[in-house]
Every structure is written in structure tokens, then in C-alpha cells.
Scaffold this active site. Structure first.
Site, PDB file in Angstrom:
ATOM      1  N   SER A  68       0.841 -44.649  21.828  1.00  0.00           N
ATOM      2  CA  SER A  68       0.189 -45.701  20.914  1.00  0.00           C
ATOM      3  C   SER A  68      -1.473 -45.511  21.354  1.00  0.00           C
ATOM      4  O   SER A  68      -1.962 -44.419  21.347  1.00  0.00           O
ATOM      5  CB  SER A  68       0.690 -47.078  21.222  1.00  0.00           C
ATOM      6  N   MET A  69      -1.907 -46.680  21.782  1.00  0.00           N
ATOM      7  CA  MET A  69      -3.297 -46.613  22.049  1.00  0.00           C
ATOM      8  C   MET A  69      -3.516 -45.702  23.288  1.00  0.00           C
ATOM      9  O   MET A  69      -4.723 -44.886  23.560  1.00  0.00           O
ATOM     10  CB  MET A  69      -3.727 -47.776  22.668  1.00  0.00           C
ATOM     11  N   ARG A 121      -2.555 -50.743   8.434  1.00  0.00           N
ATOM     12  CA  ARG A 121      -2.844 -50.780   9.596  1.00  0.00           C
ATOM     13  C   ARG A 121      -3.946 -51.492  10.081  1.00  0.00           C
ATOM     14  O   ARG A 121      -4.318 -52.162  10.901  1.00  0.00           O
ATOM     15  CB  ARG A 121      -2.824 -49.467  10.451  1.00  0.00           C
ATOM     16  N   ASP A 132       9.283 -46.315  13.293  1.00  0.00           N
ATOM     17  CA  ASP A 132       7.942 -47.047  13.688  1.00  0.00           C
ATOM     18  C   ASP A 132       6.968 -47.622  12.720  1.00  0.00           C
ATOM     19  O   ASP A 132       6.404 -46.874  11.761  1.00  0.00           O
ATOM     20  CB  ASP A 132       6.863 -46.177  14.562  1.00  0.00           C
ATOM     21  N   HIS A 178       8.792 -48.442  17.301  1.00  0.00           N
ATOM     22  CA  HIS A 178       7.160 -48.323  18.050  1.00  0.00           C
ATOM     23  C   HIS A 178       7.567 -48.116  19.745  1.00  0.00           C
ATOM     24  O   HIS A 178       6.761 -47.393  20.315  1.00  0.00           O
ATOM     25  CB  HIS A 178       6.186 -49.257  17.700  1.00  0.00           C
TER      26      HIS A 178
END
Length: 268
Positions: free
Chosen positions: A95-96, A128, A218, A246
């Protein structure tokens, strides 16, 4: 567990195992110790030294609630690698954390051998961006939602329908989410990173081996956005794991760990 003074902050990190170093970069709002559940044991057993850490904004690393950028997080990560003297090394980001690793690979390739990017993207789509704006607005309103409600929302957003339908599993997940709701002063800053600029054209300049792992269910970083990253990075490879949301690295850790280790072992 240890501390490092890097890039103007105090960072909390941990190192386990011996062998070729792997730096694990966690996503927004989560501590590096999340990797300890499944990935660290598998990688250390496979003969790697695994370093995990808490990103800027995630206690006990400095929260820096006054603000910071993704470039700061990239510089923090590079500074930790240099502090430990482990570069060039292997990376796993989710993710990040994957966004951080992508940018690091582009800007500091001399610190990178090869990378695994999970639940990643190279841009934000309309939905998003709307989600990021809504979460920031809710945060700024000062409204405090019941912990049980936020746990349910977190489960719906981050887990697969397969997990949500398993009564025993979901009870454990809901209990975990209720007890571990983010409370850091850096939470709002991390929310802003969800609305990232389009970086796909820039990622054509990445020249290190990359493997993208997307999760079919996800909702936070949908699989097609991960596919775009794999298509943008020259020579990048791609896996799509079914039945995972996710948090796929927690929902199907055996499959994820196998992919990571096999990709790292491809190095000559």
C-alpha cells in the site's frame, strides 16, 4: 527493538535473522510489527535478515503531526538503509509502503537490489480520491465514531468476501480492529497520500527488478491499478492472488511469502 536518528527524526526499527537484508515497508497508519505475524518468520527461516520499522507519523517513531510528504518518507527509508549499512538491499512494501519503495527505487537506485510491491498503484482514480477526501473531512470534523463501527468499516474495506463470510475468522478480525484503531497525530497526514498524483510515466524510469502482487478483492488499491504499475515498470512481473482483500498478506500469507521468496531467489 532499536532506535535510529535518521533524516531529522527518531525512528523505531527491529532487525531479525541473518543473511541478505530485506527491508519491509508498511502501509498507512500501521506499525512495522504487523510483518511479524507471517512475513518475518518465513523470511528469516529462508535465510534472510529482515528489518521492519515504524514510518514517520506512526508511534513510537516521531509523529510529525505538523505535516510531512511522501518524499520525507522516502528520505526516511533511505536514511535508515544508510544508517544500518545494508544497501543495496531487497524491499517489500505494501500500500503506502509500496508507494514509498517505488519512489525510492526511482530516486535512489543505488540502495536497491530488487523489490516486491503489494497492493500498489501509480495513480489515484476518482473513487479513491473521493474516499481520501471523505476520510479527511470526517477526521477534521472532530466526530468520534464508536470503535465497533470503525472496526466493521475497516473490515469491509480491507478484507475479502471470503474472510467476511467466515464467522470464526471475522470475529477475531473485528476484535483486533476494535483494539487497534489508529490514534496517531500523523494519521491525517497519511490520509492525504491516498490521493496521489499520476506517477505511471515516471515509473518507466525504474531500472531494478520489480514484482507486483495485487489482491483480487482489494477495494483500497484495486488490482487493475497494480497491473498498471507492472505495465509501467520495464520488465516488472505480476501476480494476482484470488480471495484476498487489501490485507492479502495477512489473509493468504503462505501464498504471499512463497511469491516473495521465489522472486528474491531469482537474483543471480
Amino acid at each position: 527493538m532499536a532506535w535510529a536518528a535518521v533524516n531529522g527524526i527518531r525512528m523505531h526499527y527491529d532487525s531479525q535473522g541473518t543473511g541478505q537484508p530485506v527491508l519491509m515497508v508498511m502501509g498507512s497508519g500501521s506499525r512495522g510489527r504487523v510483518w511479524d505475524l507471517h512475513q518475518v518468520p518465513a523470511l528469516t527461516a529462508a535465510g534472510y535478515r529482515v528489518i521492519t520499522f515504524d514510518n514517520r507519523g506512526v508511534p513510537p517513531t516521531d509523529e510529525c503531526a505538523e505535516g510531512f510528504t511522501i518524499d520525507d518518507l522516502v528520505a526516511d527509508t533511505a536514511a535508515l538503509v544508510e544508517h544500518l549499512g545494508i544497501g543495496p538491499c531487497l524491499y517489500v512494501g505494501t500500500s503506502m509502503g509500496a508507494q514509498i519503495v517505488q519512489e525510492l527505487t526511482l530516486k535512489r537506485p543505488e540502495l536497491v537490489r530488487r523489490v516486491v510491491l503489494m497492493a500498489t498503484r501509480g495513480r489515484s482514480d476518482t473513487m479513491r480520491r473521493a474516499l481520501a477526501a471523505a476520510e479527511i473531512a470526517l477526521h477534521d470534523s472532530g466526530l468520534r465514531l464508536p470503535a465497533g463501527y470503525t472496526a466493521v468499516v475497516r473490515a469491509m474495506q480491507n478484507l475479502s468476501p471470503r474472510t467476511l463470510a467466515d464467522s470464526d475468522q471475522i470475529k477475531d478480525w473485528l476484535d483486533l480492529f476494535e483494539m487497534s484503531a489508529p490514534t496517531s497525530g500523523g494519521d491525517r497526514v497519511h490520509m492525504e497520500f491516498s490521493a496521489m498524483d499520476d506517477r505511471l510515466a515516471a515509473y518507466a524510469g525504474i531500472d531494478r527488478p520489480c514484482h507486483v502482487v495485487a489482491f483480487a478483492d482489494d477495494l483500497i488499491t484495486p488490482a487493475p491499478l497494480g497491473r498498471e504499475v507492472a505495465d509501467a515498470v520495464p520488465g516488472a512481473t505480476y501476480d494476482l492472488l484470488p480471495g484476498c482483500g487489501h490485507y492479502g498478506y495477512l489473509e493468504d500469507p503462505d501464498a504471499v511469502n512463497k511469491i516473495i521468496i521465489e522472486f528474491f531467489r531469482q537474483e543471480g
